[in-house]
Design an enzyme around this catalytic site. Structure first.
Site, PDB file in Angstrom:
ATOM      1  N   TYR A  67      35.607  53.349  46.676  1.00 33.95           N
ATOM      2  CA  TYR A  67      34.209  53.145  47.083  1.00 33.95           C
ATOM      3  C   TYR A  67      33.526  54.498  47.054  1.00 33.95           C
ATOM      4  O   TYR A  67      33.941  55.424  47.726  1.00 33.95           O
ATOM      5  CB  TYR A  67      34.157  52.488  48.474  1.00 33.95           C
ATOM      6  CG  TYR A  67      34.715  51.091  48.350  1.00 33.95           C
ATOM      7  CD1 TYR A  67      36.090  50.899  48.190  1.00 33.95           C
ATOM      8  CD2 TYR A  67      33.895  49.996  48.291  1.00 33.95           C
ATOM      9  CE1 TYR A  67      36.611  49.638  48.004  1.00 33.95           C
ATOM     10  CE2 TYR A  67      34.411  48.731  48.108  1.00 33.95           C
ATOM     11  CZ  TYR A  67      35.769  48.556  47.958  1.00 33.95           C
ATOM     12  OH  TYR A  67      36.284  47.312  47.764  1.00 33.95           O
TER      13      TYR A  67
ATOM     14  N   ASP B 217      39.215  38.998  51.834  1.00 37.63           N
ATOM     15  CA  ASP B 217      38.588  37.794  51.253  1.00 37.63           C
ATOM     16  C   ASP B 217      39.641  36.717  50.998  1.00 37.63           C
ATOM     17  O   ASP B 217      39.410  35.528  51.228  1.00 37.63           O
ATOM     18  CB  ASP B 217      37.886  38.126  49.927  1.00 37.63           C
ATOM     19  CG  ASP B 217      36.427  38.559  50.126  1.00 37.63           C
ATOM     20  OD1 ASP B 217      36.133  39.183  51.159  1.00 37.63           O
ATOM     21  OD2 ASP B 217      35.582  38.279  49.242  1.00 37.63           O
TER      22      ASP B 217
ATOM     23  N   LYS C  46      50.342  50.452  46.802  1.00 34.55           N
ATOM     24  CA  LYS C  46      50.868  50.239  45.447  1.00 34.55           C
ATOM     25  C   LYS C  46      51.610  51.526  45.043  1.00 34.55           C
ATOM     26  O   LYS C  46      51.310  52.153  44.023  1.00 34.55           O
ATOM     27  CB  LYS C  46      49.691  49.908  44.504  1.00 34.55           C
ATOM     28  CG  LYS C  46      50.094  49.414  43.135  1.00 34.55           C
ATOM     29  CD  LYS C  46      50.715  48.039  43.120  1.00 34.55           C
ATOM     30  CE  LYS C  46      51.144  47.672  41.706  1.00 34.55           C
ATOM     31  NZ  LYS C  46      52.056  46.525  41.655  1.00 34.55           N
TER      32      LYS C  46
ATOM     33  N   ASP D  74      39.638  45.224  51.127  1.00 27.83           N
ATOM     34  CA  ASP D  74      38.503  44.387  50.741  1.00 27.83           C
ATOM     35  C   ASP D  74      39.023  43.090  50.111  1.00 27.83           C
ATOM     36  O   ASP D  74      38.612  41.979  50.475  1.00 27.83           O
ATOM     37  CB  ASP D  74      37.637  45.180  49.750  1.00 27.83           C
ATOM     38  CG  ASP D  74      36.283  44.546  49.505  1.00 27.83           C
ATOM     39  OD1 ASP D  74      35.979  43.531  50.156  1.00 27.83           O
ATOM     40  OD2 ASP D  74      35.533  45.057  48.649  1.00 27.83           O
TER      41      ASP D  74
ATOM     42  N   ASP E 123      50.384  43.548  45.532  1.00 29.92           N
ATOM     43  CA  ASP E 123      50.452  42.297  44.761  1.00 29.92           C
ATOM     44  C   ASP E 123      51.378  41.291  45.448  1.00 29.92           C
ATOM     45  O   ASP E 123      51.053  40.111  45.600  1.00 29.92           O
ATOM     46  CB  ASP E 123      50.859  42.555  43.297  1.00 29.92           C
ATOM     47  CG  ASP E 123      51.949  43.600  43.141  1.00 29.92           C
ATOM     48  OD1 ASP E 123      52.389  44.182  44.160  1.00 29.92           O
ATOM     49  OD2 ASP E 123      52.391  43.841  41.998  1.00 29.92           O
TER      50      ASP E 123
END
Ligand code: NAI
Ligand code: MG
Length: 339
Positions: free
Chosen positions: A122, A232, A168, A228, A204
């Protein structure tokens, strides 16, 4: 008297923030509300998406209640929300995801996602070289330590039993590995003194486990973009974005907002679910020391959703924003009268 800076924003923002204000009004709180305009409406008026006066007003308030924004196609646009997060150093984004009724949840989640809110992709610098675009991502030791400390302290204060670090590190072997190492560095002490379990997952795999093995999770601490996306996803598992509230926490400033965006597909139709915004306002009440009122709202929401007649359109019900809010208010008033 606490002063709240209210910023409804674009799209469904004003619809769900109006619902919040109606609910807060019946609680008879000694709070002062002041509305400020940002986003497309402000741009049409002043040529700026957020004026310095609004930034000052937000900075000097005891809390900010924020709606939603639409991202315009203007290449010069910088989101007022990101400006607030950066300027006010709102470093921790707290996103509880809880199922209010198993009948409309795919998974009976009750987790809290703590998302690093100031770095990562971001505000990333993007440079064009020939036919390539190079995106630079910043991950600092300071921000990693700060968000991990925050997550473990939150776990202790809120009686949570486990914190999972999501990263990750198998691909981003310097930055994400630093985050994971920092997590275990801090986590070992916390786990020992406070009996909090700590573990980690690749992002993942975590996305899959949230669906198949939700009981694996209690709290998640993660970097900005992963937080983020996972929030969701988690919202989708408990009925959709209409159910996901959030708090943006800094040292001196505090902003409360639904996780969802401006929902242009339903804006103006009167069917936005105000629950995420109302739950965000409850988090604001917790922060301002009105925890009993916040609990009253949360308990009443569970009661209201127990009856299908009160369900909002997003979960297959018939209640629009205003109808749902007036039913909720009526139930809150009944409960207050019987106290
Ligand atoms: P979105 O979150 O606005 O909508 C995604 C889907 O969820 C849509 O189908 C929408 O109808 C539904 N939805 C969202 N809130 C809902 C609610 N309260 N009740 C019922 N259904 C709801 O995300 P989208 O469509 O990707 O983005 C729309 C705009 O919002 C874009 O301009 C985007 O940049 C912006 N955005 C702003 C955010 C913010 O202000 N914090 C966060 C995310 C997106
Ligand atoms: Mg988002």
């Amino acid at each position: 008297m606490p002063r709240i800076c209210v910023i409804p924003g674009d799209g469904v923002g004003p619809e769900v923030i109006d619902a919040c204000l109606d609910v807060l009004f019946v609680l008879d709180l000694n709070i002062q509300f002041e509305k400020d305009i940002v986003g497309i409406q402000e741009f049409k008026k002043s040529g700026s998406y957020m004026t310095t006066e609004t930034l000052d007003s937000a900075q000097n308030a005891d809390a900010i209640l924020f709606g939603t924004l639409t991202t315009p196609s203007d290449p010069a646009y910088v989101s007022p929300l990101l400006l607030l997060r950066w300027n006010l150093e709102l470093y921790a984004n707290v996103r509880p995801v809880k199922c209010l009724n198993p009948e409309f949840c795919m998974v009976p989640l009750d987790i809290v996602i703590i998302r690093e809110n100031t770095e990562g992709l971001y505000g990333a610098v993007e440079r064009e070289i020939d036919d390539k675009i190079i995106t630079e991502r910043v991950i600092s030791q300071k921000a990693c330590k700060r968000i991990i400390d925050f997550a473990f302290n939150y776990a202790v204060e809120n009686n949570r039993k486990q914190v999972s670090c999501i990263h990750k590190a198998n691909v981003l072997r310097a930055s994400d590995e630093m985050f994971r190492n920092m997590f275990y560095g801090v986590g070992v002490n916390f786990a020992f003194y406070n009996k909090i379990r700590s573990n980690d997952y690749y992002v993942d795999a975590a996305a899959m486990h949230l669906v198949l093995n939700p009981e694996n999770f209690d709290m998640i601490v993660t970097l900005n973009l992963y937080g983020d996306i996972l929030s969701d996803e988690a919202a989708g598992l408990v009925g959709g974005l209409g159910f996901a509230p959030s708090a943006n926490i800094g040292e001196n400033n505090f902003l409360f907002e639904p996780v969802h965006g401006s929902a242009p597909d339903i804006a103006g139709k009167g069917i936005a679910n105000p629950t995420a915004a109302i739950l965000s306002a409850s988090m604001m009440l917790d922060h301002l020391g009105f925890g009993d009122k916040a609990d009253l709202i949360r308990e009443t929401l569970v009661d209201i959703y127990a009856d299908k007649e009160n369900w909002t359109v997003d979960v297959g019900g018939k209640c629009g924003t205003k109808e749902f809010t007036s039913r909720l208010i009526k139930e809150i008033e009944n409960k207050q009268a019987s106290l």
